[in-house]
Design an enzyme around this catalytic site. Structure first.
Site, PDB file in Angstrom:
ATOM      1  N   HIS A  92      -7.011  -2.102   4.156  1.00 34.10           N
ATOM      2  CA  HIS A  92      -5.870  -1.628   4.268  1.00 34.10           C
ATOM      3  C   HIS A  92      -5.211  -1.878   2.852  1.00 34.10           C
ATOM      4  O   HIS A  92      -4.115  -1.157   2.413  1.00 34.10           O
ATOM      5  CB  HIS A  92      -4.975  -2.115   5.247  1.00 34.10           C
ATOM      6  CG  HIS A  92      -5.066  -1.491   6.608  1.00 34.10           C
ATOM      7  ND1 HIS A  92      -3.939  -1.322   7.718  1.00 34.10           N
ATOM      8  CD2 HIS A  92      -6.244  -0.996   7.103  1.00 34.10           C
ATOM      9  CE1 HIS A  92      -4.719  -0.624   8.814  1.00 34.10           C
ATOM     10  NE2 HIS A  92      -6.022  -0.629   8.365  1.00 34.10           N
ATOM     11  N   HIS A 268     -15.805   0.002  11.775  1.00 35.60           N
ATOM     12  CA  HIS A 268     -15.844  -0.171  13.583  1.00 35.60           C
ATOM     13  C   HIS A 268     -17.066  -0.987  13.843  1.00 35.60           C
ATOM     14  O   HIS A 268     -17.206  -1.054  15.366  1.00 35.60           O
ATOM     15  CB  HIS A 268     -15.404   1.038  14.100  1.00 35.60           C
ATOM     16  CG  HIS A 268     -13.995   1.805  13.705  1.00 35.60           C
ATOM     17  ND1 HIS A 268     -13.503   2.733  14.190  1.00 35.60           N
ATOM     18  CD2 HIS A 268     -12.981   0.877  12.943  1.00 35.60           C
ATOM     19  CE1 HIS A 268     -12.218   2.945  14.008  1.00 35.60           C
ATOM     20  NE2 HIS A 268     -11.961   1.901  12.787  1.00 35.60           N
TER      21      HIS A 268
END
Length: 736
Positions: A92, A268
């Site tokens: 992020h 993920h």
């Protein structure tokens, strides 16, 4: 008794109604003074590269590795390992980058500041940075927050069994929020209604979805998200429609389909999302929270407010059976089950495996197992035909997948750092990558002062005008972007596709100039002993400087424009034309160029260009005034050439603009103006909005008055030359 102590004191200095409240469209000159020395607490002579190179990087890596499993009661680690949290933190930090203007990204440590520290997509990353504080405190200024955030993600991956591609330091911290980044116009978190052109007039960059075309240069679908809505477009749980959004926003941060799949599936492979309860249990974000929270936010009143009761996105998904170990669990589950729509405990759309056994570990209770779950955007990798083909190839070829994720992760976390010359540390990969805009290393003896003078004479005798010399050098150097450190004169990519064909560069005139300069280069290089040469990149800059010296001489001033050789010429094979296309200016106010008509006024686009060139308002003013009188324009119009002696370096632009004997009136709408003699009505000049703003805007007029004054010409020439040299050397990181 005095009433003095009873008088109300309701507003702090700097508060109250501001100029921007009165005049919302005021020119944002403040963007040219952000991140100044006044906000920097470090000593003036502090050299971050030297500090980083003195760092014991191995010791730091060991400390970070130990932190991964040192779970703290105040914020317990999922699965006993902070690795997934720190991967998300690094992702992020870097993931705000967008290639359209090069802004965002990890390069300045902006995740510490508003608005990023309070974005809905960054819930709980405040805790991640607090977990890091003891380590940052230990190593001090030897590593910036910007570098530490990315290094921590790298170490996190390593401790979970993944081999990364490499790591480079070199990101220097800033000490206040960026003000120049346009994140969108919405005024509510997760709003997305203003960034899409519902009528389809804006052209999508990466395929069509009628009526859903994202505003440039944005690379997120909603205000406060890094990329896409994991529930699907506007919360619609449609994996195929979500694939369109994924392709659009990942493409806008320079990722192709393979890199996109690798990043999503690789990221993920680890960790989980958090949606243990309803979102109304979550308190205010860090910027709005109380002082007692000390910069933390999102205080959670659900259960314990942490651990198994954590709420971040509102989704409750764990992708893999081994969430703290690299493996193929994501793909195994994605393709191993059929999926049905369900809702998280917080009420968010997500998917659960049909007819499945509980195989997923609980993050905080080893005795429990959960059903496999996925996000809508995960299913896009299965149901979009292009993504599915890539995903199945990765699933069948684990080594290919691991290499693709390693490379994509390195690109994600280093894309905004610019060329390899800026990379620091022992872990820099040796492989040269096309997205790094490679330039060959210097392979010849450089010219010196004894060569420069005769070269200038040859250039000035070549028949090329001052305007042609200066405009070519400007076109070459002014592609630089301080945001992601791309562009600039080094590489001489002005002669390559796509730059040689840009309208702003007037291809026919550019080809003429380059042909002459290439001839001069060839004649010089062929006659030099001992391997001495001059690159075309250097010669273009030298020629621009020679033109300025000639123009100053015509005005009665003998000046020497400083020149530092050392640039090299890149090849077309080293130039990704698609990637460089985003450097084409939609406007260059320094050349009085605007490509089409925009809702944003031309003078605001000038400020944007100046900010990308890292210019101050005085530097911008000097450059515009100088380039105008040197007749550096795109096209045949003479807008802004407020002089009777063009190609002479004078202050005529400022003196004639500020002359009250001239009356200005708009023509051809609002973008072009006529300046007529106030008494006779005779046409004297024509100008654009960019020209007239230097007399209209109070701050720019004040700067212009300095140069228009009787004693201003010598100062103007000094300032113009200094600003010119700055632009020519913006990409010369070897000179820093």
């Amino acid at each position: 008794m005095s009433n003095e102590g009873q008088c109300p004191f309701n507003h702090a200095n700097g508060g109250g109604t501001t100029n921007r409240d009165w005049w919302p469209n005021e020119l944002r000159l403040d963007l040219l003074s952000q991140h100044s020395s006044k906000t920097d607490p470090l000593d003036p002579g502090f050299n971050y590269a030297e500090a980083f190179n003195s760092l014991d990087l191995d010791a730091l890596r060991k400390d970070l590795a130990a932190l991964m499993t040192d779970s703290q009661d105040w914020w317990p680690a999922d699965f006993g390992h902070y690795g997934p949290l720190f991967v998300r933190m690094a992702w992020h930090s870097a993931g705000t980058y967008r290639m359209g203007d090069g802004r965002g990204g990890a390069g300045r440590g902006q995740q510490r500041f508003a608005p990023l520290n309070s974005w809905p997509d960054n819930v709980s990353l405040d805790k991640a940075r607090r977990l890091l504080w003891p380590i940052k405190q230990k190593y001090g200024q030897k590593i910036s927050w910007a570098d530490l955030l990315i290094l921590t993600g790298d170490v996190a991956l390593t401790t979970m069994g993944f081999k990364t591609f490499g790591y480079a330091g070199g990101r220097e911290d800033t000490w206040e929020p960026d003000r120049d980044v346009y994140w969108g116009s919405e005024t509510t978190w997760l709003g997305g209604d203003l960034r899409y052109d519902k009528g389809g007039a804006c052209e999508s960059q990466h395929g069509g979805n009628a009526g859903r075309n994202l505003e440039n240069p944005l690379a997120a679908v909603q205000m406060g998200l890094i990329y896409v809505n994991p529930e699907g477009p506007d919360g619609n749980p449609d994996p195929v429609a979500a694939a369109y959004d994924i392709r659009e926003v990942f493409g806008r941060m320079a990722m192709n389909d393979e890199e996109t799949v690798a990043l999503i599936a690789g990221g993920h492979a680890f960790g989980k999302t958090h949606g243990a309860g309803p979102a109304d249990n979550v308190g205010l974000e860090p910027e709005a929270a109380g002082l007692e929270q000390q910069g933390l936010g999102w205080k959670n009143s659900f259960g314990t407010g942490k651990g198994a009761d954590t709420i971040t996105s509102g989704l409750e998904v764990t992708w893999s059976d081994t969430p703290t170990q690299w493996g193929m669990g994501f793909f195994k589950n994605l393709f191993g089950y059929e999926w049905e729509l369900t809702k998280s405990p917080a009420g968010a759309h997500q998917w659960v495996a049909k007819n499945a056994e509980p195989t997923i570990p609980h993050a905080h209770d080893p005795s429990k197992k959960l059903l496999p779950t996925m996000l809508t955007t995960d299913l896009s990798l299965r149901f979009d035909p292009v993504y599915e083909k890539i995903s199945r190839h990765f699933m069948d070829n684990p080594d290919v997948f691991a290499d693709a994720f390693a490379r994509a992760w390195f690109k994600l976390t280093h894309r905004d750092m610019g060329p390899r010359a800026r990379y620091l540390g022992p872990d820099v990969p040796t492989e040269e990558l096309i997205w790094q805009d490679p330039i060959p290393a210097v392979d010849h003896v450089l010219v010196d002062d004894t060569d420069v003078a005769p070269l200038k004479e040859t250039i000035l005798a070549s028949g090329l005008s001052v305007a042609e010399l200066v405009s070519t050098a400007w076109a070459s150097a002014s592609t630089f972007r301080g945001s992601d450190k791309r562009g600039g004169a080094n590489g001489a990519r002005i002669r390559l596709a796509p730059q040689k064909d840009w309208a702003v560069n007037e291809p026919a005139r550019l080809a003429k100039v380059l042909k002459v300069l290439e001839r001069i280069q060839g004649e010089f290089n062929s006659t030099q002993p001992g391997g001495k040469k001059i690159s075309l990149a250097d010669l273009i800059v030298l020629a621009g400087g020679a033109g300025i010296e000639q123009a100053a001489k015509r005005a009665g001033h003998d000046v020497v424009v400083p020149f530092a050789p050392g640039r090299m010429d890149a090849s077309q094979e080293q130039t990704d034309a698609h990637s460089f296309a985003v450097l084409e200016p939609v406007a260059d106010g320094f050349r009085n160029f605007v490509k089409g008509k925009f809702a944003v006024p031309a003078e605001a686009l000038l400020i944007d260009k100046a900010q990308l060139l890292t210019l101050t308002a005085p530097q911008m003013t000097a450059l515009v005034g100088g380039l105008r009188v040197l007749n550096v324009q795109t096209g045949d119009e003479k807008h802004g050439v407020f002089t009777d002696q063009p190609e002479t370096l004078t202050v005529d632009f400022f003196r004639n603009l500020l002359d009250m004997a001239t009356e200005w009136k708009p023509i051809a709408g609002e973008d072009t103006y006529e300046g007529r003699d106030r008494r006779t009505g005779e046409l004297k000049w024509t100008g654009t909005r960019v020209d007239l703003v230097f007399g209209s805007n109070a701050v720019l007029r004040a700067l212009s008055e300095v140069y228009a004054s009787a004693d201003g010409e010598a100062k103007f020439i000094r300032d113009f030359v200094a600003a010119w040299v700055k632009v020519m050397n913006l990409d010369r990181f070897d000179l820093a």
